[in-house]
Design an enzyme around this catalytic site. Structure first.
Site, PDB file in Angstrom:
ATOM      1  CD1 TRP A   1      -7.687  10.085   2.773  1.00 58.80           C
ATOM      2  CD2 TRP A   1      -7.126   7.934   3.012  1.00 58.80           C
ATOM      3  NE1 TRP A   1      -6.265   9.977   3.187  1.00 58.80           N
ATOM      4  CE2 TRP A   1      -6.093   8.502   3.353  1.00 58.80           C
ATOM      5  CE3 TRP A   1      -7.288   6.469   3.100  1.00 58.80           C
ATOM      6  CZ2 TRP A   1      -5.110   7.980   4.072  1.00 58.80           C
ATOM      7  CZ3 TRP A   1      -6.112   6.036   3.530  1.00 58.80           C
ATOM      8  CH2 TRP A   1      -4.922   6.755   3.788  1.00 58.80           C
TER       9      TRP A   1
ATOM     10  CD1 TRP B   1      -2.767   4.179   5.260  1.00 57.60           C
ATOM     11  CD2 TRP B   1      -3.740   3.499   7.386  1.00 57.60           C
ATOM     12  NE1 TRP B   1      -2.410   4.881   6.515  1.00 57.60           N
ATOM     13  CE2 TRP B   1      -2.919   4.461   7.580  1.00 57.60           C
ATOM     14  CE3 TRP B   1      -4.145   2.607   8.545  1.00 57.60           C
ATOM     15  CZ2 TRP B   1      -2.755   4.925   8.890  1.00 57.60           C
ATOM     16  CZ3 TRP B   1      -4.074   3.002   9.806  1.00 57.60           C
ATOM     17  CH2 TRP B   1      -3.303   4.170  10.018  1.00 57.60           C
TER      18      TRP B   1
ATOM     19  CG  PHE C   1       0.579   8.949  10.325  1.00 55.92           C
ATOM     20  CD1 PHE C   1       0.742   7.785  10.526  1.00 55.92           C
ATOM     21  CD2 PHE C   1      -0.563   9.314  10.972  1.00 55.92           C
ATOM     22  CE1 PHE C   1      -0.168   6.687  10.926  1.00 55.92           C
ATOM     23  CE2 PHE C   1      -1.808   8.617  11.388  1.00 55.92           C
ATOM     24  CZ  PHE C   1      -1.604   7.387  10.977  1.00 55.92           C
TER      25      PHE C   1
ATOM     26  CD1 TRP D   1      -1.028   2.329   2.217  1.00 52.43           C
ATOM     27  CD2 TRP D   1      -2.922   1.647   1.200  1.00 52.43           C
ATOM     28  NE1 TRP D   1      -1.646   3.406   2.343  1.00 52.43           N
ATOM     29  CE2 TRP D   1      -2.983   2.927   1.565  1.00 52.43           C
ATOM     30  CE3 TRP D   1      -3.935   1.032   0.564  1.00 52.43           C
ATOM     31  CZ2 TRP D   1      -4.141   3.696   1.469  1.00 52.43           C
ATOM     32  CZ3 TRP D   1      -4.950   1.840   0.142  1.00 52.43           C
ATOM     33  CH2 TRP D   1      -4.994   3.089   0.916  1.00 52.43           C
ATOM     34  CG  MET D   2       2.021   5.223  -2.401  1.00 55.73           C
ATOM     35  SD  MET D   2       2.564   5.549  -4.247  1.00 55.73           S
ATOM     36  CE  MET D   2       4.314   5.029  -4.190  1.00 55.73           C
ATOM     37  CG  ASN D   3      -1.252   7.057   2.725  1.00 53.29           C
ATOM     38  OD1 ASN D   3      -1.098   5.736   3.254  1.00 53.29           O
ATOM     39  ND2 ASN D   3      -1.447   7.970   3.513  1.00 53.29           N
ATOM     40  CG  ASP D   4      -0.556  11.328   2.639  1.00 50.00           C
ATOM     41  OD1 ASP D   4      -1.566  10.713   1.956  1.00 50.00           O
ATOM     42  OD2 ASP D   4      -0.615  12.030   3.771  1.00 50.00           O
TER      43      ASP D   4
ATOM     44  CD  GLU E   1      -5.707  13.848   6.751  1.00 49.20           C
ATOM     45  OE1 GLU E   1      -5.649  13.112   7.656  1.00 49.20           O
ATOM     46  OE2 GLU E   1      -6.044  13.621   5.711  1.00 49.20           O
TER      47      GLU E   1
END
Ligand code: FRU
Length: 494
Positions: A306, A63, A98, A36-39, A223
Site C-alpha cells: 500500500w 483502488w 473485498f 487495478w489489482m490488489n490481493d 489483514e
C-alpha cells in the site's frame, strides 16, 4: 443471473484489454487484466486447473469499487484471463467485494467466501465501512451470491470486536467434512486478532474462538489471514497494518507476518512459538496459500504494498501484479520459500561461469536480460582479507539500474531500486540480515520484466521488488569492493 454491474465490468475488461500488448506485461506473473489489482483471492485448484481471483477495479488504475477478477492456469505460471466473477451489486456488498477465499463443496460446486462492504454515513458527511462475510457459489466461471448473505456479521463477533475491521475470510474443509474459516478483526482499540469460525455445511457459520491476538506486538489491524498445517507445525500468516520496525526483521507500514506454532483442533487454540517476516523486500503483501493435488503448500502474494503503489504512474492501463507462486516449507523452525518447480520448465538457454574473480565492476558475456532465472554463489577471494561489498546490478543501462548488494562484515543484504525510474519520494531500498558465515552467500534472482524476486540461501529469505524501467535496460553487472569469487548460472525464461 449476471447483474448489470458485472455485465458492464465484463464488457469493459474485454474491450479495454485489447489496448495492452503482451510485451507491456510481465510474462509469468499475473497482472491486472485492466485497471487495478490488489490481493490474491480464492486461490484454488478446481476442476483440473488453478484458479486465481483478485481484488480488482477494472475501471481505473487506482483502488476503487472492488470486484473480483479471475484467471486460470495449468502450471501456476501461464495465466489466462476469465471474465470477472463478483461486482459490488448487492445490498450486502454494494461498496465492495473485498478479499476472501474458496472451497469445493461436496456437490462439486465452488464456494467463494468474501467480505461485503457497506458504507455507513457518519455525522459530518464521512463514512465508515461495515464489513460482513458473504458467500457466492458457482462452477468456476459464474457465481451466484447466496440469498441469505451475509453469513457472518457483527453479531458473531466476540466482545470488543470492531465491525469496521472484520474481513478477509480464509476457508478450508476439515478431514471430517466440516468447515472452518479464519477472519481478520481488531478490537475497538484497533489491536489485531484472528477469529476462528466453524460450519457444518459451509453456509451456516458460528463463532469458535480467538485464534491469535496481537496484544500490541505487530502493527494494528491484521489483514488477510491464512492458517494451515505445514511440516508438523501450524502456521498462521497475516498482513498487519501500521507496523513499527523491529531490527531488520519488520519494517514500517504494512508488513507480512508468519507465526509458527501448534494448534489444538478441539478447542481451536493456537500456541505461538516463533515469529518472522514473510518477505524482506519492498513489494509483497496479503499472501494466500493452497495445497496442490500433489501435496505442496504454495503461497502467492500481491507483488506491491500500500505505501508504495504510487511507484507506478496511474496513467498506465494496468497496475498490480502477483508474486511468483512459492513452495513453502518449515526447516529448522523457519519458513522457507522456493519458486514453484514448474518454473524450471521455462528455462531456456543456459550460460554458466565458474570461479569468476571479481575485484571491480565486470560484465559477463551472455549474462543479461529481463526474464531470467539466475543463481549466484558468492565466496571470498581471500578469507583473511574479506571483501567489503559484493553487488549484482540488473535492469541496467546508462541511466538505470536495480541492485542487490551484500556486506559480509555485517551479514546484510540490500535491495535498491532508487535508480529504477521512480519519480516518487517513497521507500526504494531495504536491508535485511542474512545467514552468512565466512562471506559465503547464495542468491537466486528471478526477473520478469518489471520485478525481481531474490531468494537467499535456498529460500531462507526472499526480497521482492518491482520497477518499471524501459525493457531496453537489460544489462547485468557484478561488482566487488575487495576480492569476491562467484559461480553463476543464468537461464532465459521462455
Ligand atoms: C488488504 C486489503 C484487505 C481488503 C482488501 C480491499 O490489502 O486491505 O484487507 O479486503 O485489501 O481491497
Amino acid at each position: 443471473m449476471i447483474s448489470q454491474a458485472l455485465h458492464k465490468a465484463r464488457k469493459y475488461e474485454e474491450t479495454m484489454e485489447a489496448n495492452i500488448s503482451a510485451a507491456e506485461r510481465p510474462e509469468f506473473h499475473l497482472s491486472a487484466r485492466v485497471g487495478w489489482m490488489n490481493d490474491p483471492n480464492g486461490f484454488s485448484y478446481y476442476n483440473g486447473e488453478y484458479h486465481l481471483f483478485y481484488q480488482y477495479n477494472p475501471y481505473d488504475s487506482v483502488w476503487g469499487p472492488m470486484h473480483w477478477g479471475h484467471a486460470v492456469s495449468k502450471d501456476l505460471l501461464h495465466w489466462n484471463y476469465l471474465p470477472a466473477v463478483l461486482a459490488p451489486d448487492s445490498s450486502f456488498d454494494k461498496d465492495g467485494c473485498f478479499s476472501g477465499s474458496s472451497v469445493e463443496l461436496p456437490d462439486g460446486r465452488q464456494l467463494l467466501m468474501y467480505t461485503g462492504v457497506v458504507k455507513l454515513p457518519q455525522p459530518g458527511g464521512s463514512f465508515k465501512e461495515i464489513q460482513t462475510q458473504c458467500i457466492a457459489v458457482g462452477d468456476g466461471s459464474n457465481y451466484e451470491k447466496y440469498d441469505a448473505n451475509p453469513v457472518l456479521t457483527e453479531k458473531d463477533l466476540p466482545v470488543g470486536g470492531s465491525r469496521y475491521d472484520f474481513r478477509d475470510p480464509k476457508v478450508w474443509k476439515e478431514a471430517d467434512g466440516t468447515y472452518r474459516c479464519v477472519v481478520g478483526n481488531c478490537t475497538t482499540q484497533r489491536d489485531g486478532r484472528i477469529l476462528l469460525f466453524k460450519s457444518t455445511d459451509g453456509f451456516h457459520w458460528e463463532y469458535n474462538s480467538i485464534l491469535a491476538a496481537n496484544n500490541g506486538r505487530f502493527g494494528k489491524m491484521w489483514e488477510c489471514p491464512d492458517f494451515f498445517e505445514l511440516d508438523g507445525k501450524h502456521v498462521l500468516i497475516t498482513s498487519p497494518q501500521d507496523m513499527m520496525p523491529k531490527g531488520f526483521e519488520y519494517h514500517n507500514g504494512n508488513g507480512t507476518l508468519c507465526l509458527i506454532g501448534s494448534y489444538d483442533k478441539e478447542t481451536g487454540s493456537f500456541v505461538e512459538e516463533t515469529d518472522q517476516s514473510i518477505d524482506y523486500g519492498i513489494d509483497f503483501y496479503a499472501p494466500q496459500t493452497i495445497l496442490t493435488p500433489d501435496g505442496r503448500r504454495i503461497m502467492i502474494g500481491w507483488m506491491q504494498n500500500w505505501d508504495t503503489c504510487n511507484l507506478r504512474d496511474p496513467e498506465q492501463p494496468w497496475i498490480g501484479q502477483m508474486s511468483l507462486p512459492r513452495e513453502i516449507s518449515i526447516e529448522n523452525g523457519r519458513l522457507i520459500q522456493r519458486p514453484v518447480h514448474e518454473l524450471e520448465n521455462m528455462r531456456g538457454t543456459e550460460v554458466r561461469y565458474e570461479n569468476v574473480v571479481i575485484t571491480d565492476t565486470i560484465r559477463l558475456d551472455g549474462i543479461h536480460g529481463r526474464k531470467i532465472d539466475m543463481e549466484i554463489s558468492i565466496r571470498p577471494g581471500d578469507e583473511k582479507n574479506m571483501f567489503r561489498k559484493f553487488a549484482v546490478r540488473f535492469a541496467q543501462d546508462d541511466i538505470y539500474r536495480t541492485s542487490v548488494s551484500f556486506r559480509p562484515a555485517e551479514s546484510i543484504i540490500k535491495v535498491d531500486r532508487k535508480f529504477s525510474g521512480s519519480r516518487r519520494a517513497i521507500i526504494h531500498q531495504r536491508r535485511s540480515l542474512v545467514n552468512s558465515t565466512d562471506g559465503k552467500l547464495k542468491l537466486r534472482i528471478i526477473l520478469d520484466r518489471f520485478s525481481a524476486e531474490i531468494f537467499v540461501n535456498d529460500g531462507e529469505q526472499v526480497l521482492t521488488i518491482t520497477f518499471y524501467t524501459d525493457l531496453s535496460a537489460d544489462g547485468i553487472s557484478f561488482y566487488a569492493d575487495g576480492v569476491a569469487v562467484i559461480d553463476v548460472v543464468k537461464y532465459d525464461l521462455i
